[in-house]
Design a protein around this motif. Sequence first.
Motif, PDB file in Angstrom:
ATOM      1  N   GLY A  28       0.821  -1.200   0.000  1.00  0.00           N
ATOM      2  CA  GLY A  28       0.000   0.000   0.000  1.00  0.00           C
ATOM      3  C   GLY A  28       0.856   1.251   0.000  1.00  0.00           C
ATOM      4  N   THR A  29       0.280   2.343  -0.464  1.00  0.00           N
ATOM      5  CA  THR A  29       0.993   3.622  -0.495  1.00  0.00           C
ATOM      6  C   THR A  29       0.413   4.635   0.481  1.00  0.00           C
ATOM      7  OG1 THR A  29      -0.414   4.357  -2.325  1.00  0.00           O
ATOM      8  CG2 THR A  29       1.663   3.301  -2.906  1.00  0.00           C
ATOM      9  N   GLU A  30      -0.724   4.330   1.077  1.00  0.00           N
ATOM     10  CA  GLU A  30      -1.341   5.254   2.018  1.00  0.00           C
ATOM     11  C   GLU A  30      -0.756   5.038   3.418  1.00  0.00           C
ATOM     12  OE1 GLU A  30      -5.593   5.000   1.865  1.00  0.00           O
ATOM     13  OE2 GLU A  30      -5.603   4.606  -0.286  1.00  0.00           O
ATOM     14  N   PRO A  31      -0.835   6.049   4.275  1.00  0.00           N
ATOM     15  CA  PRO A  31      -0.345   5.883   5.648  1.00  0.00           C
ATOM     16  C   PRO A  31      -1.083   4.760   6.373  1.00  0.00           C
ATOM     17  CG  PRO A  31      -0.713   8.205   5.150  1.00  0.00           C
ATOM     18  CD  PRO A  31      -1.297   7.423   4.004  1.00  0.00           C
ATOM     19  N   ASP A  32      -0.342   3.974   7.111  1.00  0.00           N
ATOM     20  CA  ASP A  32      -0.922   2.856   7.853  1.00  0.00           C
ATOM     21  C   ASP A  32      -1.551   3.390   9.137  1.00  0.00           C
ATOM     22  OD1 ASP A  32      -1.552   0.554   9.213  1.00  0.00           O
ATOM     23  OD2 ASP A  32       0.366  -0.437   8.837  1.00  0.00           O
ATOM     24  N   PRO A  33      -2.861   3.228   9.322  1.00  0.00           N
ATOM     25  CA  PRO A  33      -3.498   3.737  10.551  1.00  0.00           C
ATOM     26  C   PRO A  33      -3.292   2.815  11.745  1.00  0.00           C
ATOM     27  CG  PRO A  33      -5.134   2.669   9.170  1.00  0.00           C
ATOM     28  CD  PRO A  33      -3.846   2.623   8.406  1.00  0.00           C
ATOM     29  N   GLY A  34      -2.722   1.634  11.500  1.00  0.00           N
ATOM     30  CA  GLY A  34      -2.547   0.669  12.581  1.00  0.00           C
ATOM     31  C   GLY A  34      -1.475   1.087  13.574  1.00  0.00           C
ATOM     32  N   ARG A  35      -1.539   0.458  14.738  1.00  0.00           N
ATOM     33  CA  ARG A  35      -0.554   0.728  15.784  1.00  0.00           C
ATOM     34  C   ARG A  35       0.378  -0.471  15.910  1.00  0.00           C
ATOM     35  NH1 ARG A  35      -3.412   0.917  20.498  1.00  0.00           N
ATOM     36  NH2 ARG A  35      -2.286  -0.654  21.676  1.00  0.00           N
ATOM     37  N   TYR A  36       1.641  -0.186  16.076  1.00  0.00           N
ATOM     38  CA  TYR A  36       2.646  -1.223  16.257  1.00  0.00           C
ATOM     39  C   TYR A  36       3.412  -0.911  17.537  1.00  0.00           C
ATOM     40  CZ  TYR A  36       1.571  -2.179  11.387  1.00  0.00           C
ATOM     41  OH  TYR A  36       0.913  -2.472  10.219  1.00  0.00           O
ATOM     42  N   GLU A  37       3.796  -1.952  18.238  1.00  0.00           N
ATOM     43  CA  GLU A  37       4.420  -1.733  19.538  1.00  0.00           C
ATOM     44  C   GLU A  37       5.753  -2.461  19.632  1.00  0.00           C
ATOM     45  OE1 GLU A  37       1.670  -2.853  22.568  1.00  0.00           O
ATOM     46  OE2 GLU A  37       0.396  -1.083  22.282  1.00  0.00           O
ATOM     47  N   MET A  38       6.594  -1.929  20.514  1.00  0.00           N
ATOM     48  CA  MET A  38       7.876  -2.553  20.822  1.00  0.00           C
ATOM     49  C   MET A  38       7.885  -2.837  22.314  1.00  0.00           C
ATOM     50  SD  MET A  38      11.102  -3.026  21.671  1.00  0.00           S
ATOM     51  CE  MET A  38      12.727  -3.415  21.124  1.00  0.00           C
ATOM     52  N   ARG A  39       8.209  -4.072  22.688  1.00  0.00           N
ATOM     53  CA  ARG A  39       8.187  -4.463  24.099  1.00  0.00           C
ATOM     54  C   ARG A  39       9.495  -5.140  24.479  1.00  0.00           C
ATOM     55  NH1 ARG A  39       2.472  -7.655  23.217  1.00  0.00           N
ATOM     56  NH2 ARG A  39       1.134  -5.825  22.845  1.00  0.00           N
ATOM     57  N   HIS A  40       9.732  -5.180  25.772  1.00  0.00           N
ATOM     58  CA  HIS A  40      10.847  -5.945  26.331  1.00  0.00           C
ATOM     59  C   HIS A  40      10.265  -6.922  27.339  1.00  0.00           C
ATOM     60  CE1 HIS A  40      14.128  -3.528  24.603  1.00  0.00           C
ATOM     61  NE2 HIS A  40      13.273  -2.528  24.718  1.00  0.00           N
ATOM     62  N   ALA A  41      10.721  -8.163  27.292  1.00  0.00           N
ATOM     63  CA  ALA A  41      10.211  -9.194  28.195  1.00  0.00           C
ATOM     64  C   ALA A  41      11.380 -10.017  28.720  1.00  0.00           C
ATOM     65  CB  ALA A  41       9.195 -10.084  27.480  1.00  0.00           C
ATOM     66  N   PHE A  42      11.140 -10.666  29.850  1.00  0.00           N
ATOM     67  CA  PHE A  42      12.192 -11.433  30.505  1.00  0.00           C
ATOM     68  C   PHE A  42      11.602 -12.739  31.031  1.00  0.00           C
ATOM     69  CE2 PHE A  42      13.012  -6.950  30.804  1.00  0.00           C
ATOM     70  CZ  PHE A  42      14.342  -6.824  30.429  1.00  0.00           C
ATOM     71  N   ALA A  43      12.399 -13.777  31.032  1.00  0.00           N
ATOM     72  CA  ALA A  43      11.977 -15.069  31.561  1.00  0.00           C
ATOM     73  C   ALA A  43      13.215 -15.861  31.936  1.00  0.00           C
ATOM     74  CB  ALA A  43      11.141 -15.838  30.536  1.00  0.00           C
ATOM     75  N   ASP A  44      13.029 -16.784  32.880  1.00  0.00           N
ATOM     76  CA  ASP A  44      14.137 -17.697  33.171  1.00  0.00           C
ATOM     77  C   ASP A  44      14.362 -18.620  31.982  1.00  0.00           C
ATOM     78  OD1 ASP A  44      14.544 -16.716  35.765  1.00  0.00           O
ATOM     79  OD2 ASP A  44      13.023 -18.042  36.612  1.00  0.00           O
ATOM     80  N   VAL A  45      13.276 -19.212  31.506  1.00  0.00           N
ATOM     81  CA  VAL A  45      13.359 -20.180  30.402  1.00  0.00           C
ATOM     82  C   VAL A  45      12.413 -19.757  29.285  1.00  0.00           C
ATOM     83  CG1 VAL A  45      13.088 -22.593  29.712  1.00  0.00           C
ATOM     84  CG2 VAL A  45      13.915 -22.047  32.019  1.00  0.00           C
ATOM     85  N   ALA A  46      12.955 -19.596  28.082  1.00  0.00           N
ATOM     86  CA  ALA A  46      12.145 -19.342  26.893  1.00  0.00           C
ATOM     87  C   ALA A  46      12.086 -20.632  26.086  1.00  0.00           C
ATOM     88  CB  ALA A  46      12.749 -18.227  26.053  1.00  0.00           C
ATOM     89  N   ILE A  47      10.890 -21.000  25.669  1.00  0.00           N
ATOM     90  CA  ILE A  47      10.700 -22.238  24.914  1.00  0.00           C
ATOM     91  C   ILE A  47      10.081 -21.884  23.572  1.00  0.00           C
ATOM     92  CG2 ILE A  47       9.540 -24.479  24.860  1.00  0.00           C
ATOM     93  CD1 ILE A  47       9.567 -24.332  27.963  1.00  0.00           C
ATOM     94  N   VAL A  48      10.770 -22.232  22.496  1.00  0.00           N
ATOM     95  CA  VAL A  48      10.305 -21.928  21.152  1.00  0.00           C
ATOM     96  C   VAL A  48       9.629 -23.177  20.594  1.00  0.00           C
ATOM     97  CG1 VAL A  48      10.950 -21.188  18.851  1.00  0.00           C
ATOM     98  CG2 VAL A  48      12.190 -20.300  20.834  1.00  0.00           C
ATOM     99  N   GLY A  49       8.329 -23.102  20.452  1.00  0.00           N
ATOM    100  CA  GLY A  49       7.563 -24.216  19.914  1.00  0.00           C
ATOM    101  C   GLY A  49       6.569 -24.751  20.919  1.00  0.00           C
ATOM    102  N   GLY A  50       5.293 -24.795  20.504  1.00  0.00           N
ATOM    103  CA  GLY A  50       4.230 -25.249  21.394  1.00  0.00           C
ATOM    104  C   GLY A  50       3.712 -26.621  21.043  1.00  0.00           C
ATOM    105  N   GLY A  51       4.554 -27.459  20.439  1.00  0.00           N
ATOM    106  CA  GLY A  51       4.192 -28.844  20.172  1.00  0.00           C
ATOM    107  C   GLY A  51       4.428 -29.714  21.393  1.00  0.00           C
ATOM    108  N   PRO A  52       4.387 -31.041  21.254  1.00  0.00           N
ATOM    109  CA  PRO A  52       4.552 -31.921  22.413  1.00  0.00           C
ATOM    110  C   PRO A  52       5.879 -31.719  23.134  1.00  0.00           C
ATOM    111  CG  PRO A  52       4.600 -33.159  20.339  1.00  0.00           C
ATOM    112  CD  PRO A  52       4.104 -31.798  20.022  1.00  0.00           C
TER     113      PRO A  52
END
Length: 981
Positions: free
Chosen positions: A156-180
Amino acid sequence: MNSNDRRLPADGRIDRAQPIGFSFDGRTLNGYQGDTLASALLANGITLTGRSFKYHRPRGIFSAGPEEPNALVTLGSGGRREPNLPATTLELAEGMSAESQNRWPSLAFDLQSINGLLAPFLSAGFYYKTFMGPTRRAWMFYEHFIRRAAGLGRAGTEPDPGRYEMRHAFADVAIVGGGPAGLSAARAAASAGASVALIEQDFLLGGQLLSERSDGEAAAWLKIIVTELAGLSNVTVLRKTMAFGTYDGNTLGLIERNDDPAVEGARQAFTMLRAGSIVFAAGAIERPLVFSNNDRPGVMLASAARTYLNRFAVLPGRRILVATTNDGAYRTAIDLAAAGAQVTVADQRSASPAGLTAEAKRLNIAIRSGTRIADLRGGHAVRGAKLTGPDGNTEIPCDLVCMSGGWSPTVHLTAHLGVKPVYRDDLDGFIPGGFPAGHFGAGAMIGRFSTTNAIEDGHRAGTDAAIFCGKSTTPPPSARLDLGETAADAFRAISFVGRGKAFIDFQMDVTTKDIELAHREGYESVEHLKRYTTLGMGTDQGKTSNFAALSAMAALRQETIPQTGTTTFRPPYAPVAIAALAGRAVGHHFKPVRRTPMHDWHMANGAEMLEVGLWMRPYFYRAAGRDVNEAYVAEMRMVRGAAGLMDISTLGKIDVQGPDAAIFLDRVYANGFAKLPVGRARYGVMLRDDGIVFDDGTTTRLSETRFFMTTSTAKAADVQSRLEFLLDTAWPELRVAVTSVSDEWAAMSLAGPKSRDILTAAFPELDVSNDALPHMGVIKAVSEGRTLRIIRLSYSGERAYEIYVAASHGERLWSRLLEVGGPFGLKPYGVEALGALRVEKGHVAGPEIDGRTTLDDLGLGRMASRRTGFVGEVLRHRPAFQAPDRQRLVGLECAEEGKRLRGGAILFMPDDTIAGHGRGRITSVTFSPELGRYVGLALLAGDVAVEGSEILAAYPMKAEIVRARVVSPVFLDPKGERLHG
């Protein structure tokens, strides 16, 4: 075809009580809560979803996840338009509007499909070999058409009316993947006492378990563990969130999507997740088979067909051919047959698994061992398949082809930190080549493909990750789940290529013949192969094509796959919208806005503010004039005639301390500082290593071992960084500390012939006479309990004092000076007047110190004429810098009544042709009230820079040519009597 004609009457993980309306290419359709866009399209009988990149061949839904190369759509319209989104990853939402891409005038009839007839001229690397003639400028003609044909979706060439955010998060353990594996790891780590972030790109947890029947043992196990995790306060589940990159310090880059047009909030959120440890449980991606016309709509991965059947209750075909090299595809065939489809299995292996064969025959599945697909029949949809096997060549009718060439562990994220994957012959695939400290792997991504092994691996990895973070509680045993998957030796798929194109990379239209051509032309390295053929350079990054390409090149080179190697995996794992990375840092918030301690006073007293770098500074004050042109002249007259007060808090301020501080500054500045007396200031110039002027400023000696450095506003951060770099790398032996104190001090410049009188009235206890505070002198004082530093130096050419006070006291002192100075005519002035005053005095600034000028160019060569050993000293003497025609600083005054000079004007001699870059340029210009004409600073070729000579200043943007006279760059008070008085 009726809406949802291919939807089964029961089962699946969709909510039939919540129908959803959406549109595709303007056609209104229906789906259900829990559908993806892809599953809803299949349920509505839509198999043609797009056109290929180069040949514009018809393409259909190929997979059920982010590896999708074909079914790319554009979502939304106007400013919310976003192209190249896999329909397989988009959760269906009410009012969703999608359109197909890369076709004209329509998806069913695409004129550019004529490219298929031009295929002999569009082979790999054609763009390097064609469009080269018949003339050298022919490319300029071709480029327009090539660029129009390139790409897939249209942004698109028109201004995007949507909002986008930047966050910081912390965890002891990060797990990538929600399978078994990931679910088991999350349960174990959380039970051990760790805070857990579970990251899943899908909107449901379960991974490959979602492809099992919704009323079976897998669904029951999944429900129990998801419910258990939901009840744990130390577990955060991030659904619809993709981990796109692994970075130093156990940091993951995450993107959370929200594609529902009706839901308020951020469309996407970019999260930097910092974890104590990471468990990778990203699973594996099924490989396609290579045969002629393997790209037709109706050809999909076997695991995808099983997902659409069991998760979405969609039967994607009635007459189905399942082509495989492994046992896993039999589970797809069995489920499809149980749902009422007529299924044939073409197994490339000579012997089929006994147990699965028996179950398949019970469901009337025809099994053809030692058989492979030779070609497909059909255009916009599959109509039949030609098979070759022990019984010779046969043809069967079919409307769906499911294929499985094995599995490739998803090693991408584990390779982002430079750990190369390694090949395992028993898997015929690559697994992670190791894990850094704090990283762990589980399940299919380390080559353990059964559900039982995935759960065991997840429990082990989750426990180890928690222990790495210092958690010692022993978690309870993992709940078992055995789905009866069988393990078999890896079987290398056999490609069979007939007359039709056999595709390896579906998105980039790379065929087996392209691989062969690259080999013949010497592009044998996998990295060269990738770039020559564009293999793996689409939005899918070759997730389904890389291994087939490596296998093909290895065969051509007569080498093993490990000898052939693999390409380098780099972030992002899947496309990331630039808007998501930008977050709210757009428009006015693109850069941080810095305000001086006196900002509120300026706003309340009629200042017109101007962005200067990151700072907001007073441009001019409306009390002085209606606009800037009127105001700055009035403010100049005020400073020259009485006094003016300028906010200079934006200057960079650096505290330099240590026993070797004087030696350090002697090396940093082109002019010496070691012999500077305590209580005195000196103007200094820094050079880059190449002898070009870097920045200028004033440094004051506060004690034998402490200095107070000021820099230009624009270069404050650069100078600080440069000083730290030199101390860390060039002179680590020096005992010096440099600290930015820019925000600690408010600063103001009191300038004008009455400035001393005002200073005396404001601080009667201080002696600010010429003897006590001479030019370039400094005194320290206390006022109202606050420490002051008063440095006598001038930027305007008038007697002036820079006054520094704690930032919290800045506005109070500012107001006090204006109150005391009122009877003397003191008023504030802005940066436009400041710049004009410095031009009259001939001081250089940013327009002259532009990264191209030397000390000699700026007339400052004498500062360093007898010194050695400073940064840039050697290269400043290069012959090119001493050339007679090198541009040097001069002054210019307008020689024509009623005309003006303009910054950026190009300078020519009177007999020159007015063309090209001329003999120089005007860098700064102002109207001088004292002289009654426009004056300026310029850089003019030294061989013609003769004072008194006339030149022409051409300004093409306004078609102006003005006569000017070369003069000294110091227009006022060349002896400095005003500032020294």
